[in-house]
Design a protein around this motif. Structure first.
Motif, PDB file in Angstrom:
ATOM      1  N   VAL A  96       0.838  -1.196   0.000  1.00  0.00           N
ATOM      2  CA  VAL A  96       0.000   0.000   0.000  1.00  0.00           C
ATOM      3  C   VAL A  96       0.876   1.251   0.000  1.00  0.00           C
ATOM      4  O   VAL A  96       1.803   1.346   0.799  1.00  0.00           O
ATOM      5  N   LYS A 135      -6.548   2.597   0.943  1.00  0.00           N
ATOM      6  CA  LYS A 135      -6.167   1.363   1.631  1.00  0.00           C
ATOM      7  C   LYS A 135      -7.415   0.741   2.235  1.00  0.00           C
ATOM      8  O   LYS A 135      -8.193   1.418   2.905  1.00  0.00           O
ATOM      9  N   TRP A 167      -5.392  -2.607  -1.584  1.00  0.00           N
ATOM     10  CA  TRP A 167      -5.539  -1.178  -1.899  1.00  0.00           C
ATOM     11  C   TRP A 167      -5.797  -1.026  -3.387  1.00  0.00           C
ATOM     12  O   TRP A 167      -5.624  -1.936  -4.182  1.00  0.00           O
TER      13      TRP A 167
END
Ligand code: HEM
Ligand SMILES: [Cu+2]
Lengths: 326, 544
Positions: A96, A135, A167
């Protein structure tokens, strides 16, 4: 941002889609090449060497090292490329970016709920700003679900015992299907929603209207709304039925027995503690499965929820009166 | 060639129902298994048609969601545990293995009969679960869904547990048989490749099935006593179940496909009348696949939250295991090169296999590729992939094998004309059913869906039409096979002119298989040195 469109895949809607699609396309071409090669050989041999007469001996070709090395090496090189390429894409799907906006996603029989950092919540509709990495912190309230947005080329299981993370970043506004991809029972195929990608400005507006403090509503009405939007209703009934957790009906003001002995009179502080630190005191006969809402519920929302729960305990004339339904 | 069925046939002597039910003859046990798996195939097939009818159009069509969930669960469980796992090893394998190596029977004939009875008991328990309300968990029984489900999960898993023993005992029996009972002169490298395939399969059956057994017992204990192994509410881990389950179930896909590959080796060599190309490679790769197949289970779990490192390793190993399977295709092609190919019904199934299994294998590469699998996992792409492997691979091979050994098993020939027609219809119907599912899955259609968004309608409808085309093929097949018992021509001992051993005895063989213990002097594929006519005269030169 342009997307690679193939014969098979839906138009890509995320920043990782082009890489996944390029690899998918490559695999399609390689597969077609091998398939055509093999089928051509089958057909050519079948026609050319078809049996024409009575039995005669055939050449005893038992092996051919050069040929065999060729057809071991070429596929090995190809899968080597595909492996590395696929792993890199997978890392992209998994790691992420630092500045991502975090949304809590909860899968539950049979809907998705989303909790945004600003305190807003939504059900079956994930609203996100375009051009920002999002996220997703996934978990489940019951069985395993799987968060799948085909257009984004992402999928992640939502587990009941821990968080999983994925994500995406959607470059353009638009709507995308959200599916549950892990079989979860009766309404598995109805556990679908939408990801609505909007402009930054629209997103801010939406946040405000959704997390609005219930202005113009009574505390009880706002509480009733939160009871659903915060998904309390998935485990606590308001009509006396026992579900995964105790019912809210006639809860306030009564004393209840705790796991491990002891009794507690349900008052405002007990309710507050139970919402923020559910495992501190667990009612006898229930599993300690309630998630904490620490950080997900603002002060005025807490007040409204407590007001709502109180409204479900008409202290004096409590029998026969239909429970208010949100 | 005689025109009468031989008098001393295992089918006739001894006679009576009791002699069948208490038989220790591997051929009769093979036939009993064949009846069992065919019954299971019909049940599973009817369930499949029901699934396809429900999906003919979006929205509720025939069933409620709960009924639909039970139907696809039963379809999967019946097809996997009752049909495909015992299909080639236990039914055809039992019949041909001793014949292929020149033995009188398997090593432990009583155990062999016992394993059939265990199969029957397991089947009855599993089918009982249908009448007691049926299971709705999917054949994979994922926790915590399966520990919470109120359906008859316990009965179905108990059935699968019992069936596992049948599989283990058959595997054990075959391994000992191959080691101990080969006829004089039947060296390891003179064994037909079907024997190598059955041997490799037996290794997996013995090593992997106990893991499934334990897993299912833990699941049952969890349901009955809440022991907290898989239930997160009690500190268990539901993903642990997936590791256990796939530790068996991925090797199990090789239990399904390896024996099919064995049959294909026999068919292609016989009907091309050609020495098999790369005998040793095919033999050893079967064993290698059997062992390496234990190390790839995590490719079913790329999106389950397992670590990225683990996923990477599983992806790499998956590709390594895939390579030998792919190379076998080239070996079969090279076997056809400069052969004398005839298009009999069994060969048509072998050619179908070359086409459909290739598609199954190539699409497996998509699924082994990490980033692409994230998109395709648990969609119809996976459904299409494993049907191309299991139906396009295993079932095509099974049908080829049944048609190939039919005259040996029953001493009767079916109608070649109708046999070819049915093979072509099944091939067309199969592709019509499953190819659209690759497209559906790529577009994002998840599996195990009772309902779907309207965009997917036309592909689903095509698939349902395909399922009926396939059904017509199977009905024609059932008709001509049944008819062959009474009207079929008497085929003679070796109707295909094959060089392997089972064709040197009568059709159908006597109870003791061979009148005298055969002395093996040549390999099963020495078409460069002799024709079938000369085998009878034992003109083999020996070394291969
Ligand atoms: C060429 C070799 C093969 C490769 C590379 C391969 C690869 C894979 C991969 C990576 C998956 C996981 C897909 C996913 O869940 O997203 C999968 C699923 C599956 N494969 Fe294969 N496979 C191969 C051969 C086979 C064989 C021989 C069989 C059976 C006879 C088989 C049956 C299945 C089944 C049943 C599933 C579905 C599992 C489920 O999700 O329920 N595969 N395969
Ligand atoms: Cu779900």
């Amino acid at each position: 941002m342009d997307t690679t469109r193939t014969l098979f895949l839906p138009p890509g809607g995320s920043t990782v889609a082009p890489e996944v699609d390029a690899l998918f396309n490559f695999l399609v071409y390689v597969a077609i090449a091998f398939f055509v090669l093999i089928m051509t050989m089958v057909i050519v041999f079948a026609v050319r060497y078809r049996r024409r007469g009575p039995q005669v001996l055939t050449p005893g070709i038992s092996h051919n090292t050069a040929l065999e090395m060729t057809w071991i090496t070429i596929p090995l090189i190809l899968v080597g490329i595909v492996f590395v390429w696929g792993f890199r894409g997978y890392l992209k799907q998994s790691v992420v970016p630092k500045d991502a906006l975090e949304v809590r996603v909860t899968g539950q029989k049979w809907f998705w709920s989303f909790a945004y950092p600003e305190g807003a919540t939504s059900i079956n509709e994930l609203v996100v700003p375009a051009g920002k990495p999002i996220k997703l912190l996934l978990s489940s309230q019951d069985v395993i679900h799987s968060f799948y947005v085909p257009d984004f080329r992402i999928k992640r299981d939502a587990l009941p015992n821990r968080y999983t993370i994925t994500w995406f970043e959607a470059p353009r506004p638009g709507n995308h299907h959200l599916f549950c991809a892990e079989y979860c029972g009766t309404k598995h195929s109805a556990m679908i929603g939408t990801v609505r990608v909007v402009s930054d400005r629209e997103y801010q507006q939406w946040l405000e209207s959704t997390s609005a403090s219930g202005t113009g509503m009574s505390a009880v009405d706002f509480g009733a709304k939160l009871y659903v939007s915060k998904t309390c209703n998935s485990c606590h009934s308001n009509d006396g039925r026992a579900m995964n957790g105790p019912t809210f009906r006639n809860l306030y003001g009564h004393d209840v027995e705790m796991t491990g002995g002891g009794r507690v009179i349900v008052d405002e502080n007990y309710l507050r503690e139970s919402i923020l630190d559910p495992r501190a005191k667990v009612v006898a006969g229930y599993q300690p499965i309630m998630p904490t809402f620490q950080g997900l519920i603002k002060t005025h929302e807490m007040d409204a929820l407590i007001a709502y729960i109180k409204s479900l305990s008409p202290t004096k004339e409590d029998d026969g009166q239909p429970a208010p339904r949100p | 060639m005689d025109n009468q069925p031989p008098v001393h046939s295992y089918l006739r002597e001894p006679s009576g129902l009791k002699s069948w039910l208490l038989t220790r003859d591997h051929k009769r046990i093979g036939v009993l298994y064949l009846i069992g798996i065919m019954t299971a195939f019909v049940i599973g097939g009817v369930l499949a048609l029901m699934i396809r009818l429900e999906l003919l159009r979006p929205g509720p069509t025939l069933f409620t969601p709960d009924t639909y969930n039970k139907i696809f669960t039963l379809h999967g469980a019946v097809m996997i545990f009752l049909f495909i796992i015992p299909s080639i090893p236990a039914a055809l394998g039992n019949f041909v293995l001793p014949l292929l190596i020149g033995a009188k029977d398997v090593a432990f004939p009583r155990l062999n009969l016992a394993s059939w009875y265990i199969y029957v008991v397991g089947t009855v328990v599993a089918l009982y679960s249908i009448f007691a309300g049926a299971v709705d968990t999917g054949w994979t029984f994922y926790t915590p869904y399966s520990t919470q489900s109120t359906t008859t999960v316990t009965a179905m898993t108990l059935g699968a547990f019992i069936l596992g023993f049948s599989s283990i005992l058959t595997g054990l029996n075959f391994i000992v048989t191959v080691h101990k009972l080969r006829a004089p002169g039947m060296t390891w490298f003179r064994m037909p490749l079907m024997v190598w395939a059955l041997y490799a399969t037996a290794v997996i059956q013995i090593l992997a099935t106990p893991v499934l057994g334990i897993t299912l017992v833990l699941l049952i204990l969890e349901r009955l006593f809440g022991i907290g192994i898989f239930d997160p509410a009690m500190g268990g881990d539901p993903v642990l179940y997936q590791h256990f389950f796939w530790f068996y179930s991925h090797p199990a896909v090789y239990i399904m496909i390896l024996p099919g590959m064995g049959i294909i080796s026999e068919l292609i060599s016989t009907f091309s009348r050609k020495t098999i190309f790369g005998y040793r490679f095919i033999a050893f790769s079967s064993v290698a696949i059997a062992l390496l197949g234990f190390l790839v289970w995590g490719h079913h779990m790329f999106v389950s939250g397992q670590s990225e490192l683990a996923s990477m390793v599983f992806s790499a190993l998956t590709f390594l295991v895939a390579i030998p399977s792919g190379i076998k295709i080239f070996n079969w092609l090279a076997t056809m090169y400069k052969g004398q190919i005839s298009f009999t019904t069994p060969m048509l199934y072998a050619l179908s296999f070359l086409c459909t299994f290739t598609v199954g294998g190539l699409t497996g590469i998509f699924l082994g590729t990490l980033s692409v699998d994230v998109h395709l996992h648990d969609t119809y792409f996976v459904v299409a992939h494993f049907h191309y492997v299991m139906v396009g691979g295993t079932v095509m091979a099974l049908l080829g094998g049944v048609h190939y050994w039919w005259p040996k098993m029953f001493g009767r020939m079916y109608s070649e004309f109708w046999g070819r027609i049915a093979a072509i219809i099944i091939f067309v119907g199969f592709n019509l059913t499953f190819f659209p599912q690759f497209v559906l899955g790529s577009q994002g259609m998840p599996r195990r869906y009772f309902d779907y968004i309207p965009e997917y309608h036309s592909l689903h409808a095509t698939s349902t039409v395909g399922s009926w085309v396939m059904t017509i093929g199977f009905l024609i097949m059932a008709a001509y096979l049944i008819r062959s018992f009474s009207h079929g021509a008497i085929p003679g001992d070796n109707p295909w002119g094959s060089l392997s051993l089972e064709w040197t005895t009568t059709s159908p063989p006597p109870t003791e298989n061979f009148a005298v213990t055969p002395q093996i002097t040549h390999g099963p594929y020495d078409y460069d040195q002799m024709t079938a006519a000369s085998t009878l005269a034992r003109h083999g030169t020996g070394a291969r």
